[in-house]
Design a protein around this motif. Structure first.
Motif, PDB file in Angstrom:
ATOM      1  N   THR A 169       0.825  -1.210   0.000  1.00  0.00           N
ATOM      2  CA  THR A 169       0.000   0.000   0.000  1.00  0.00           C
ATOM      3  C   THR A 169       0.857   1.255   0.000  1.00  0.00           C
ATOM      4  O   THR A 169       0.592   2.209  -0.737  1.00  0.00           O
ATOM      5  CB  THR A 169      -0.941   0.001   1.222  1.00  0.00           C
ATOM      6  OG1 THR A 169      -1.697  -1.200   1.214  1.00  0.00           O
ATOM      7  CG2 THR A 169      -1.868   1.197   1.213  1.00  0.00           C
ATOM      8  N   GLU A 170       1.901   1.253   0.813  1.00  0.00           N
ATOM      9  CA  GLU A 170       2.791   2.417   0.898  1.00  0.00           C
ATOM     10  C   GLU A 170       3.527   2.640  -0.425  1.00  0.00           C
ATOM     11  O   GLU A 170       3.612   3.769  -0.920  1.00  0.00           O
ATOM     12  CB  GLU A 170       3.798   2.223   2.035  1.00  0.00           C
ATOM     13  CG  GLU A 170       4.694   3.411   2.278  1.00  0.00           C
ATOM     14  CD  GLU A 170       5.663   3.192   3.421  1.00  0.00           C
ATOM     15  OE1 GLU A 170       6.506   4.081   3.636  1.00  0.00           O
ATOM     16  OE2 GLU A 170       5.612   2.140   4.087  1.00  0.00           O
ATOM     17  N   ALA A 212       2.573   1.606  -3.422  1.00  0.00           N
ATOM     18  CA  ALA A 212       1.585   2.004  -4.425  1.00  0.00           C
ATOM     19  C   ALA A 212       1.299   3.498  -4.327  1.00  0.00           C
ATOM     20  O   ALA A 212       1.191   4.187  -5.351  1.00  0.00           O
ATOM     21  CB  ALA A 212       0.304   1.201  -4.260  1.00  0.00           C
ATOM     22  N   ALA A 213       1.188   4.013  -3.122  1.00  0.00           N
ATOM     23  CA  ALA A 213       0.926   5.439  -2.929  1.00  0.00           C
ATOM     24  C   ALA A 213       2.109   6.287  -3.394  1.00  0.00           C
ATOM     25  O   ALA A 213       1.926   7.310  -4.062  1.00  0.00           O
ATOM     26  CB  ALA A 213       0.619   5.724  -1.464  1.00  0.00           C
ATOM     27  N   LYS A 214       3.329   5.861  -3.070  1.00  0.00           N
ATOM     28  CA  LYS A 214       4.520   6.621  -3.453  1.00  0.00           C
ATOM     29  C   LYS A 214       4.742   6.615  -4.963  1.00  0.00           C
ATOM     30  O   LYS A 214       5.226   7.583  -5.523  1.00  0.00           O
ATOM     31  CB  LYS A 214       5.765   6.060  -2.755  1.00  0.00           C
ATOM     32  CG  LYS A 214       5.830   6.388  -1.289  1.00  0.00           C
ATOM     33  CD  LYS A 214       7.135   5.927  -0.689  1.00  0.00           C
ATOM     34  CE  LYS A 214       7.214   6.374   0.759  1.00  0.00           C
ATOM     35  NZ  LYS A 214       8.577   6.288   1.286  1.00  0.00           N
ATOM     36  N   ASP A 230       2.304   6.072  -7.168  1.00  0.00           N
ATOM     37  CA  ASP A 230       1.044   6.486  -7.800  1.00  0.00           C
ATOM     38  C   ASP A 230       0.596   5.444  -8.817  1.00  0.00           C
ATOM     39  O   ASP A 230       0.382   5.732  -9.994  1.00  0.00           O
ATOM     40  CB  ASP A 230       1.185   7.866  -8.443  1.00  0.00           C
ATOM     41  CG  ASP A 230      -0.170   8.455  -8.828  1.00  0.00           C
ATOM     42  OD1 ASP A 230      -1.172   8.111  -8.165  1.00  0.00           O
ATOM     43  OD2 ASP A 230      -0.221   9.249  -9.780  1.00  0.00           O
ATOM     44  N   THR A 268      -1.964   1.701  -8.964  1.00  0.00           N
ATOM     45  CA  THR A 268      -3.006   0.994  -8.215  1.00  0.00           C
ATOM     46  C   THR A 268      -2.414  -0.238  -7.543  1.00  0.00           C
ATOM     47  O   THR A 268      -1.418  -0.805  -8.001  1.00  0.00           O
ATOM     48  CB  THR A 268      -4.152   0.543  -9.137  1.00  0.00           C
ATOM     49  OG1 THR A 268      -3.657  -0.431 -10.058  1.00  0.00           O
ATOM     50  CG2 THR A 268      -4.767   1.715  -9.879  1.00  0.00           C
ATOM     51  N   LEU A 269      -3.040  -0.646  -6.452  1.00  0.00           N
ATOM     52  CA  LEU A 269      -2.610  -1.864  -5.765  1.00  0.00           C
ATOM     53  C   LEU A 269      -2.690  -3.068  -6.698  1.00  0.00           C
ATOM     54  O   LEU A 269      -1.814  -3.937  -6.679  1.00  0.00           O
ATOM     55  CB  LEU A 269      -3.473  -2.115  -4.525  1.00  0.00           C
ATOM     56  CG  LEU A 269      -3.107  -1.330  -3.283  1.00  0.00           C
ATOM     57  CD1 LEU A 269      -4.159  -1.525  -2.195  1.00  0.00           C
ATOM     58  CD2 LEU A 269      -1.754  -1.755  -2.762  1.00  0.00           C
TER      59      LEU A 269
END
Length: 76
Positions: free
Chosen positions: A19-20, A22-24, A26, A28-29
């Motif tokens: 999750t971390e 994927a956020a960094k 940008d 999708t999971l």
């Protein structure tokens, strides 16, 4: 496929969750999971760059080439 994706190895070394990352990056999971499990057929250089930046690594830390065994018939 002779290309091995080691994103999970680098994530473990950096103690980073899916999750971390994927956020960094940008992304999708679902797409990151496809990449992580080696089911992806391609990766954009911009995505690879973002993964390397987030994990503080080189592309060779994430991707590995393992030659397939030569199964061609020998000449005789």
């Amino acid at each position: 496929m002779p290309i091995i994706v080691n994103v999970d190895v680098m994530m473990a070394r950096r103690k980073m969750s899916l999750t971390e990352l994927a956020a960094k990056v940008d992304i999708t999971l679902a797409n990151l999971s496809i990449l992580k499990t080696g089911k992806a057929k391609a990766i954009r250089f911009s995505t690879l760059e973002a993964i390397c930046q987030a994990l503080d690594c080189q592309p060779g830390d994430v991707l590995e080439y393992i030659p397939a065994a030569d199964n061609s018939p020998s000449e005789g």
